[in-house]
Write a protein that holds these residues in place. Sequence first.
Motif, short mmCIF file in Angstrom:
data_model
loop_
_atom_site.label_atom_id
_atom_site.label_comp_id
_atom_site.label_asym_id
_atom_site.label_seq_id
_atom_site.Cartn_x
_atom_site.Cartn_y
_atom_site.Cartn_z
N LEU A 243 102.77 -59.53 29.92
CA LEU A 243 103.43 -58.77 30.82
C LEU A 243 102.51 -57.83 31.46
CD1 LEU A 243 106.59 -57.90 29.27
CD2 LEU A 243 106.47 -59.07 31.12
N LYS A 244 102.60 -57.76 32.93
CA LYS A 244 101.69 -56.62 33.65
C LYS A 244 102.01 -55.25 33.37
CE LYS A 244 100.23 -59.87 37.34
NZ LYS A 244 100.26 -60.27 38.71
N PRO A 245 101.38 -54.40 33.81
CA PRO A 245 101.84 -52.99 33.56
C PRO A 245 103.13 -52.60 34.39
CG PRO A 245 99.45 -52.82 33.87
CD PRO A 245 99.94 -54.35 33.87
N GLY A 246 104.07 -51.75 33.73
CA GLY A 246 105.33 -51.63 34.79
C GLY A 246 106.39 -52.49 34.50
N HIS A 247 106.25 -53.84 33.87
CA HIS A 247 107.07 -54.74 33.56
C HIS A 247 107.65 -54.82 32.17
CE1 HIS A 247 106.73 -56.48 37.64
NE2 HIS A 247 105.71 -56.22 37.38
N SER A 248 108.94 -55.03 31.99
CA SER A 248 109.49 -55.41 30.44
C SER A 248 109.99 -56.40 30.41
CB SER A 248 110.52 -54.16 30.34
OG SER A 248 111.62 -54.30 31.25
N VAL B 23 94.41 -69.53 34.14
CA VAL B 23 95.14 -68.39 34.28
C VAL B 23 96.15 -68.63 35.58
CG1 VAL B 23 95.32 -65.83 34.63
CG2 VAL B 23 93.76 -67.03 32.99
N ALA B 24 97.12 -68.34 35.38
CA ALA B 24 98.12 -68.28 36.40
C ALA B 24 98.85 -66.54 36.61
CB ALA B 24 99.46 -69.47 36.23
N ALA B 25 98.44 -66.15 37.63
CA ALA B 25 98.80 -64.81 37.70
C ALA B 25 100.37 -64.83 38.68
CB ALA B 25 97.88 -64.00 38.67
N ARG B 26 101.30 -64.22 37.92
CA ARG B 26 102.58 -64.35 38.58
C ARG B 26 102.85 -62.90 38.84
NH1 ARG B 26 106.29 -68.82 37.99
NH2 ARG B 26 105.18 -70.54 37.24
N PRO B 27 103.92 -62.59 39.55
CA PRO B 27 104.34 -61.29 39.84
C PRO B 27 104.34 -60.31 38.74
CG PRO B 27 105.48 -62.79 41.33
CD PRO B 27 104.76 -63.48 40.39
N SER B 28 105.11 -60.76 37.71
CA SER B 28 105.37 -59.89 36.60
C SER B 28 104.51 -59.94 35.19
CB SER B 28 106.71 -60.06 36.02
OG SER B 28 107.01 -61.48 35.65
N HIS B 29 103.72 -60.95 35.49
CA HIS B 29 102.86 -61.40 34.29
C HIS B 29 101.77 -62.33 34.55
CE1 HIS B 29 105.83 -64.85 34.53
NE2 HIS B 29 105.08 -65.34 33.83
N THR B 30 100.77 -62.65 33.56
CA THR B 30 99.88 -63.70 33.55
C THR B 30 100.13 -64.80 32.60
OG1 THR B 30 98.33 -62.55 32.04
CG2 THR B 30 98.09 -62.15 34.54
N PHE B 31 100.05 -65.95 32.86
CA PHE B 31 100.17 -66.97 31.79
C PHE B 31 98.75 -67.83 31.48
CE2 PHE B 31 101.29 -71.67 31.09
CZ PHE B 31 101.51 -71.81 29.72
N GLY B 32 98.34 -67.75 30.34
CA GLY B 32 96.98 -68.34 30.02
C GLY B 32 97.12 -69.54 28.95
N ILE B 33 96.23 -70.49 29.48
CA ILE B 33 96.15 -71.63 28.35
C ILE B 33 94.44 -71.57 28.26
CG2 ILE B 33 96.29 -74.05 28.11
CD1 ILE B 33 98.62 -74.08 30.29
N TRP B 34 94.34 -71.69 27.04
CA TRP B 34 93.00 -71.53 26.30
C TRP B 34 92.62 -73.13 25.92
CZ3 TRP B 34 89.64 -67.47 26.28
CH2 TRP B 34 90.34 -66.05 26.66
N LEU B 35 91.62 -73.70 26.38
CA LEU B 35 91.35 -74.91 25.78
C LEU B 35 89.93 -74.85 25.22
CD1 LEU B 35 91.64 -78.53 27.91
CD2 LEU B 35 89.76 -78.07 26.52
N ARG B 36 90.02 -75.29 23.90
CA ARG B 36 88.71 -75.13 23.06
C ARG B 36 88.36 -76.65 22.77
NH1 ARG B 36 91.64 -71.18 22.14
NH2 ARG B 36 91.01 -69.10 22.21
N THR B 37 87.09 -77.04 23.04
CA THR B 37 86.85 -78.59 22.47
C THR B 37 85.40 -78.40 22.00
OG1 THR B 37 86.40 -80.85 23.42
CG2 THR B 37 85.67 -78.96 24.84
N ASP B 38 85.09 -79.56 21.15
CA ASP B 38 83.78 -79.83 20.81
C ASP B 38 82.94 -81.01 21.44
OD1 ASP B 38 84.92 -82.07 20.06
OD2 ASP B 38 84.31 -81.90 17.95
N GLY B 39 83.58 -81.28 22.70
CA GLY B 39 82.91 -82.27 23.46
C GLY B 39 84.15 -83.50 23.56
N ALA B 40 83.52 -84.68 23.07
CA ALA B 40 84.42 -85.76 23.33
C ALA B 40 85.40 -86.07 22.37
CB ALA B 40 83.56 -87.07 23.91
#
Length: 178
Positions: free
Chosen positions: A145-150, A117-134
């Motif tokens: 968008l964070k509350p109050g931002h359009s 997760v990267a928290a920016r002033p107006s929003h968050t940007f998330g990357i989900w990484l799912r794995t079964d192992g190797a």
Amino acid sequence: MIRFMPRDAIAESMATAGLLVLLGLYPQAASAQEARFRVTVSWMQHEIEPRKQSRPTSSTYLITLRGKTVHEEFVHRAGRRARGIRQASRETALGEDMNGRFAMQWTVISQNTLLRVAARPSHTFGIWLRTDGARSCTASAEWRLKPGHSVYETWAPKRGVKMLFSEPTEQRAECEVL
């Protein structure tokens, strides 16, 4: 004296241990073992200000997990020309801030899922990484968008200006076990 860990800390420790076991990285294993992934997220970014334009954008992350440490190298490309390229390399413990321009961290969600997760002033940007192992992995990305931002807000380092953009489109995320 006996100390008890808070319930959240116990759950996080168990999830971290589960992920490390799944990846074959539990501390009892050889210290040289690591898990490596390449995640590429691409999208069309629709700039509103200071210019009105749409351009292809992508970020590629090389992620190395060693014990409870995560090392990340990334290349960010904006537009079709080479001058829109940024690169960085960071390393920290899982769950700790990566000391970038914005608050950023990799967190263990479950025994087979990591979240960046990267928290920016107006929003968050998330990357989900799912794995079964190797053997295999999948990735997905989301902007919130964070509350109050359009609109989304970012910094255009080459131009030295704040840039506003609308909801990214044509999103794609790929993951590869290295």
